[in-house]
Design an enzyme around this catalytic site. Sequence first.
Site, PDB file in Angstrom:
ATOM      1  N   CYS A 167       0.673  -1.115   0.028  1.00  0.00           N
ATOM      2  CA  CYS A 167       0.138   0.002  -0.073  1.00  0.00           C
ATOM      3  C   CYS A 167       0.703   1.329  -0.005  1.00  0.00           C
ATOM      4  O   CYS A 167       0.297   2.445  -0.197  1.00  0.00           O
ATOM      5  CB  CYS A 167      -0.789  -0.005   1.209  1.00  0.00           C
ATOM      6  SG  CYS A 167      -1.860  -1.409   1.673  1.00  0.00           S
ATOM      7  N   HIS A 306      -3.450   7.720   6.260  1.00  0.00           N
ATOM      8  CA  HIS A 306      -3.635   6.414   5.606  1.00  0.00           C
ATOM      9  C   HIS A 306      -4.820   5.911   5.784  1.00  0.00           C
ATOM     10  O   HIS A 306      -5.603   5.417   4.722  1.00  0.00           O
ATOM     11  CB  HIS A 306      -2.498   5.372   6.186  1.00  0.00           C
ATOM     12  CG  HIS A 306      -2.625   4.032   5.553  1.00  0.00           C
ATOM     13  ND1 HIS A 306      -2.390   3.834   4.093  1.00  0.00           N
ATOM     14  CD2 HIS A 306      -2.771   2.872   5.560  1.00  0.00           C
ATOM     15  CE1 HIS A 306      -2.163   2.903   3.719  1.00  0.00           C
ATOM     16  NE2 HIS A 306      -2.547   1.930   4.737  1.00  0.00           N
ATOM     17  N   GLU A 317      -2.904   4.708  13.933  1.00  0.00           N
ATOM     18  CA  GLU A 317      -2.524   5.764  13.111  1.00  0.00           C
ATOM     19  C   GLU A 317      -2.714   6.935  14.019  1.00  0.00           C
ATOM     20  O   GLU A 317      -1.853   8.084  14.083  1.00  0.00           O
ATOM     21  CB  GLU A 317      -3.070   5.923  11.735  1.00  0.00           C
ATOM     22  CG  GLU A 317      -2.531   7.092  10.938  1.00  0.00           C
ATOM     23  CD  GLU A 317      -2.824   7.008   9.687  1.00  0.00           C
ATOM     24  OE1 GLU A 317      -2.229   7.797   8.807  1.00  0.00           O
ATOM     25  OE2 GLU A 317      -3.832   6.347   9.067  1.00  0.00           O
ATOM     26  N   LYS A 338      -9.808   8.147   1.824  1.00  0.00           N
ATOM     27  CA  LYS A 338     -10.130   6.698   1.263  1.00  0.00           C
ATOM     28  C   LYS A 338     -11.614   6.437   1.609  1.00  0.00           C
ATOM     29  O   LYS A 338     -12.330   5.777   0.932  1.00  0.00           O
ATOM     30  CB  LYS A 338      -9.476   5.776   2.042  1.00  0.00           C
ATOM     31  CG  LYS A 338      -7.771   5.650   1.593  1.00  0.00           C
ATOM     32  CD  LYS A 338      -7.319   4.459   2.262  1.00  0.00           C
ATOM     33  CE  LYS A 338      -5.711   4.197   1.596  1.00  0.00           C
ATOM     34  NZ  LYS A 338      -4.954   5.338   2.416  1.00  0.00           N
ATOM     35  N   HIS A 343      -9.647   2.199  -1.368  1.00  0.00           N
ATOM     36  CA  HIS A 343      -8.117   1.961  -1.165  1.00  0.00           C
ATOM     37  C   HIS A 343      -7.742   1.756  -2.420  1.00  0.00           C
ATOM     38  O   HIS A 343      -7.785   0.167  -2.801  1.00  0.00           O
ATOM     39  CB  HIS A 343      -7.854   0.760   0.029  1.00  0.00           C
ATOM     40  CG  HIS A 343      -6.265   0.876   0.424  1.00  0.00           C
ATOM     41  ND1 HIS A 343      -5.446   1.336  -0.242  1.00  0.00           N
ATOM     42  CD2 HIS A 343      -5.952   0.408   1.622  1.00  0.00           C
ATOM     43  CE1 HIS A 343      -4.298   1.142   0.588  1.00  0.00           C
ATOM     44  NE2 HIS A 343      -4.660   0.658   1.527  1.00  0.00           N
ATOM     45  N   PHE A 403       0.941  -3.405   4.441  1.00  0.00           N
ATOM     46  CA  PHE A 403       1.164  -4.725   4.817  1.00  0.00           C
ATOM     47  C   PHE A 403       2.663  -5.131   4.497  1.00  0.00           C
ATOM     48  O   PHE A 403       3.262  -4.743   3.341  1.00  0.00           O
ATOM     49  CB  PHE A 403       0.214  -5.809   4.006  1.00  0.00           C
ATOM     50  CG  PHE A 403      -1.146  -5.853   4.453  1.00  0.00           C
ATOM     51  CD1 PHE A 403      -1.553  -5.172   5.439  1.00  0.00           C
ATOM     52  CD2 PHE A 403      -1.890  -6.795   3.762  1.00  0.00           C
ATOM     53  CE1 PHE A 403      -2.703  -5.411   5.767  1.00  0.00           C
ATOM     54  CE2 PHE A 403      -3.328  -7.104   4.182  1.00  0.00           C
ATOM     55  CZ  PHE A 403      -3.530  -6.242   5.322  1.00  0.00           C
TER      56      PHE A 403
END
Length: 416
Positions: A167, A306, A317, A338, A343, A403
């Site tokens: 990502c 994010h 976060e 997002k 995403h 990830f």
Amino acid sequence: MAYSSNAQRVVITGLSIVSPLGNSLAELTKNVFSGISGIKRLDTPFVDQMDCKIAAQAQFNPEDYFTKHTYSMLDRTSQIALHTSIEAIKDAHLTIDDALKPRMGIYLGTGMGGAQSVEDGYVRLFKDGASRLKPFTVLMGMNNAAASAIALEHKLTGPNQTFSTACSSSAVAIGEASRLIRHGYADVMLAGGTEALLTFGTMKAWEALRTLAEEDPSDIGASCKPFSVNRTGLVLGEGAAMLVLESYEHAVARGAKIYAEVAGYGAANDCNHITQPSVNGQSATMQAALNDANLSANAIQYINAHGTGTKLNDITETNSIKKVFGSHAHELSVSSTKSMHGHLMGAAGALEAVITTLAVHSNTLPPTINLAHPDPECDLDYVPNHSKTLPKLEYAMSNSFAFGGTGAALILKKLN
């Protein structure tokens, strides 16, 4: 390409997107600052075989932009990347002459590469029983296919690299491209990301991870709810985004318009768990960007988070921002776009960098939509549901975490 010890300032002179919120800067600007959702019912033949039937799809028909000979040799991920490269160069009013070609390159991020081409090959081989595949299957499926197509289209003989850090791929690509220019290895770089992973196999794999959002029963567009107490996960999206980066000296010499300056870039590896983020990892990424920009935390006024909408990410976060920014965390603004565009995985960082650039350029903060019921543990100013205008937005940060653990943060600055 000679290394220069005199660091160059890096500026953004061109932008282009293909996204669930439109395929032009005008459409994106209107929709993202108006809080319009691009999340809809999945429009694909396999939708009835899916448990998750929602996604943020980009409306892009390659026949509108390319000849059949061109688009038939490119996976969708390469088609949309090539298109955004052409439009970004147009937006920058950049002429690529023979002198510039060796001083200009392409750094691109993607998570899955040519996912549809790979999947089509498996279906043809294992389901249909074919004895051979299309001759260009490998060339369409490889992760660096999009960057290669872009370099060939524009005859760029400078650096050409593809980054695949899940990502954070395209945020890393932008950050590393800015370093090339800063240290004199290039004068101009195309930098961004592309992803087209809304295939049957890929979506079923994401279903198995159990991280996808549940469909909102009253409004599909409200299915992604970052920082909400009732958030249920992320919504997959597709698209591409491209930035033209230049040395300030090169941009000024040719009279280019400048959207913003890339003031800092930081990257760090979480090393906590392949899917579970940690406060230490995320805070290290943001602090690295601040250090690179030689800024105090109090200088940042806005963070494009994010903000995936998963239970773990949003709390992590939030706590990471508090660790880095201290009491200032409650004074700055944070939002997750997002909530509107989903995403985009490997392309997420690039699209969000474009949005953050537009925010700095216009002094307007995009909202986090669908934030009707805030999570008490997520207690910052998330610009809920409506955009916000500031007298002046000088410094903004864009976060990308992934990830595998690779985090990247970009700091963008209004050009003074």
